[in-house]
Design a protein around this motif. Sequence first.
Motif, PDB file in Angstrom:
ATOM      1  N   GLY A 170      28.827  73.129  51.601  1.00  0.00           N
ATOM      2  CA  GLY A 170      27.419  72.867  51.880  1.00  0.00           C
ATOM      3  C   GLY A 170      26.596  72.713  50.624  1.00  0.00           C
ATOM      4  N   THR A 171      25.297  72.599  50.828  1.00  0.00           N
ATOM      5  CA  THR A 171      24.357  72.413  49.738  1.00  0.00           C
ATOM      6  C   THR A 171      23.116  73.249  49.980  1.00  0.00           C
ATOM      7  OG1 THR A 171      25.104  70.118  49.461  1.00  0.00           O
ATOM      8  CG2 THR A 171      23.008  70.714  48.430  1.00  0.00           C
ATOM      9  N   VAL A 172      22.608  73.841  48.909  1.00  0.00           N
ATOM     10  CA  VAL A 172      21.333  74.569  48.956  1.00  0.00           C
ATOM     11  C   VAL A 172      20.370  73.859  48.019  1.00  0.00           C
ATOM     12  CG1 VAL A 172      20.175  76.785  48.677  1.00  0.00           C
ATOM     13  CG2 VAL A 172      22.596  76.729  49.320  1.00  0.00           C
ATOM     14  N   SER A 229      19.083  72.726  42.976  1.00  0.00           N
ATOM     15  CA  SER A 229      20.063  72.465  44.017  1.00  0.00           C
ATOM     16  C   SER A 229      21.457  72.869  43.544  1.00  0.00           C
ATOM     17  CB  SER A 229      20.052  70.987  44.402  1.00  0.00           C
ATOM     18  OG  SER A 229      20.953  70.722  45.447  1.00  0.00           O
ATOM     19  N   GLN A 230      22.252  73.426  44.455  1.00  0.00           N
ATOM     20  CA  GLN A 230      23.641  73.751  44.161  1.00  0.00           C
ATOM     21  C   GLN A 230      24.487  73.472  45.391  1.00  0.00           C
ATOM     22  OE1 GLN A 230      24.897  77.317  42.133  1.00  0.00           O
ATOM     23  NE2 GLN A 230      22.881  77.647  41.225  1.00  0.00           N
ATOM     24  N   THR A 231      25.721  73.046  45.151  1.00  0.00           N
ATOM     25  CA  THR A 231      26.684  72.880  46.236  1.00  0.00           C
ATOM     26  C   THR A 231      27.672  74.039  46.202  1.00  0.00           C
ATOM     27  OG1 THR A 231      28.125  71.526  44.841  1.00  0.00           O
ATOM     28  CG2 THR A 231      26.484  70.380  46.180  1.00  0.00           C
ATOM     29  N   TYR A 232      28.325  74.267  47.324  1.00  0.00           N
ATOM     30  CA  TYR A 232      29.335  75.319  47.373  1.00  0.00           C
ATOM     31  C   TYR A 232      30.507  74.852  48.229  1.00  0.00           C
ATOM     32  CZ  TYR A 232      27.149  76.356  51.905  1.00  0.00           C
ATOM     33  OH  TYR A 232      26.634  76.259  53.177  1.00  0.00           O
ATOM     34  N   ALA A 233      31.666  75.421  47.948  1.00  0.00           N
ATOM     35  CA  ALA A 233      32.870  75.121  48.715  1.00  0.00           C
ATOM     36  C   ALA A 233      33.877  76.240  48.485  1.00  0.00           C
ATOM     37  CB  ALA A 233      33.464  73.779  48.291  1.00  0.00           C
ATOM     38  N   PHE A 234      34.391  76.782  49.570  1.00  0.00           N
ATOM     39  CA  PHE A 234      35.403  77.836  49.452  1.00  0.00           C
ATOM     40  C   PHE A 234      36.177  77.912  50.769  1.00  0.00           C
ATOM     41  CE2 PHE A 234      31.420  79.877  50.760  1.00  0.00           C
ATOM     42  CZ  PHE A 234      31.802  80.539  51.917  1.00  0.00           C
ATOM     43  N   THR A 235      37.293  78.599  50.726  1.00  0.00           N
ATOM     44  CA  THR A 235      38.121  78.811  51.906  1.00  0.00           C
ATOM     45  C   THR A 235      38.206  80.300  52.191  1.00  0.00           C
ATOM     46  OG1 THR A 235      39.426  76.823  51.461  1.00  0.00           O
ATOM     47  CG2 THR A 235      40.433  78.475  52.878  1.00  0.00           C
ATOM     48  N   THR A 236      38.130  80.678  53.466  1.00  0.00           N
ATOM     49  CA  THR A 236      38.174  82.095  53.815  1.00  0.00           C
ATOM     50  C   THR A 236      38.871  82.286  55.152  1.00  0.00           C
ATOM     51  OG1 THR A 236      36.842  84.110  54.071  1.00  0.00           O
ATOM     52  CG2 THR A 236      35.918  82.080  54.973  1.00  0.00           C
ATOM     53  N   THR A 278      13.563  75.782  51.928  1.00  0.00           N
ATOM     54  CA  THR A 278      14.852  75.488  51.304  1.00  0.00           C
ATOM     55  C   THR A 278      15.812  74.859  52.304  1.00  0.00           C
ATOM     56  OG1 THR A 278      14.585  77.386  49.809  1.00  0.00           O
ATOM     57  CG2 THR A 278      16.806  76.488  50.055  1.00  0.00           C
ATOM     58  N   ASP A 279      16.370  73.718  51.948  1.00  0.00           N
ATOM     59  CA  ASP A 279      17.449  73.134  52.745  1.00  0.00           C
ATOM     60  C   ASP A 279      18.722  73.929  52.452  1.00  0.00           C
ATOM     61  OD1 ASP A 279      15.672  71.254  53.618  1.00  0.00           O
ATOM     62  OD2 ASP A 279      16.598  69.551  52.588  1.00  0.00           O
ATOM     63  N   PHE A 280      19.390  74.374  53.516  1.00  0.00           N
ATOM     64  CA  PHE A 280      20.579  75.210  53.369  1.00  0.00           C
ATOM     65  C   PHE A 280      21.563  74.774  54.448  1.00  0.00           C
ATOM     66  CE2 PHE A 280      21.885  79.990  52.735  1.00  0.00           C
ATOM     67  CZ  PHE A 280      23.173  79.593  52.420  1.00  0.00           C
ATOM     68  N   SER A 281      22.407  73.822  54.108  1.00  0.00           N
ATOM     69  CA  SER A 281      23.326  73.244  55.099  1.00  0.00           C
ATOM     70  C   SER A 281      24.737  73.783  54.916  1.00  0.00           C
ATOM     71  CB  SER A 281      23.339  71.720  54.970  1.00  0.00           C
ATOM     72  OG  SER A 281      23.869  71.334  53.714  1.00  0.00           O
ATOM     73  N   SER A 282      25.496  73.757  56.018  1.00  0.00           N
ATOM     74  CA  SER A 282      26.874  74.214  55.952  1.00  0.00           C
ATOM     75  C   SER A 282      27.721  73.462  56.969  1.00  0.00           C
ATOM     76  CB  SER A 282      26.953  75.711  56.226  1.00  0.00           C
ATOM     77  OG  SER A 282      28.282  76.167  56.111  1.00  0.00           O
ATOM     78  N   ALA A 341      16.887  83.191  46.388  1.00  0.00           N
ATOM     79  CA  ALA A 341      18.201  83.810  46.225  1.00  0.00           C
ATOM     80  C   ALA A 341      19.024  83.522  47.472  1.00  0.00           C
ATOM     81  CB  ALA A 341      18.064  85.306  46.010  1.00  0.00           C
ATOM     82  N   VAL A 342      20.318  83.256  47.271  1.00  0.00           N
ATOM     83  CA  VAL A 342      21.186  82.857  48.374  1.00  0.00           C
ATOM     84  C   VAL A 342      22.469  83.678  48.346  1.00  0.00           C
ATOM     85  CG1 VAL A 342      22.384  80.920  49.448  1.00  0.00           C
ATOM     86  CG2 VAL A 342      20.293  80.506  48.164  1.00  0.00           C
ATOM     87  N   ARG A 343      22.917  84.075  49.544  1.00  0.00           N
ATOM     88  CA  ARG A 343      24.220  84.722  49.678  1.00  0.00           C
ATOM     89  C   ARG A 343      24.896  84.241  50.945  1.00  0.00           C
ATOM     90  NH1 ARG A 343      24.503  91.092  47.800  1.00  0.00           N
ATOM     91  NH2 ARG A 343      23.832  90.730  45.650  1.00  0.00           N
TER      92      ARG A 343
END
Length: 202
Positions: free
Chosen positions: A126-128, A160-167, A192-196, A140-142
């Motif tokens: 996603g992207t924040v 803006s920051q993107t994230y990607a992980f596996t869990t 804040t746009d916070f998509s996933s 702040a984002v968690r």
Amino acid sequence: MHTLSTRPVAATLLLGLSGLFAQGGALAGVVADSVADYDPVNQGSNGWYHGWQAGAIEDYKPRRFQELTVRSQDRWYLDPVSSYTQVYARGAHPQGLITSGGRTPALQVAVRRWVAPASGTYTVTGTVTHTGGGASDGVAVRIVKGKRVLWTADIGALGSQTYAFTTRVKAGQAVDFVLGPGPGGNDISDSTDFSSVISTAP
């Protein structure tokens, strides 16, 4: 001799595959999309819940998650008169100690929760993007699963920051996408746009 063209067949096959990917079908592996799945009327649609919690983001506890109950203009609110805390299709807005518009100063985080329909390994991307404006001190984002913080970031004003992980997630287990005000507790212009997008891992 007549030669049969394979172009129509190939085009049809390509169109069919494209449709599966676009619709989040079996080949794409998409099981949840925070924007596409957003429901401004019902909690729990495709596993998504919209909520909040009192306190700073570093003190967030999933067991204290509470659902937002006020609906207005396609958004979920805690109380639009006294608090900015809200969740909407593309993102969220927290409440801070430094506030405006007659809201009550308080630390509150906005939370979008996804509950896994089945046990498995999932890829979360996603992207924040802070969209509120330059008057903000950022947000702040968690992303939290149980007692574990899967991803965290401080996003500056208009950053803006993107994230990607596996869990690995168990059936019925929650993954919480948490948004709080910046380090100064200032919620001014903190939209804040916070998509996933959550997919089954290959």
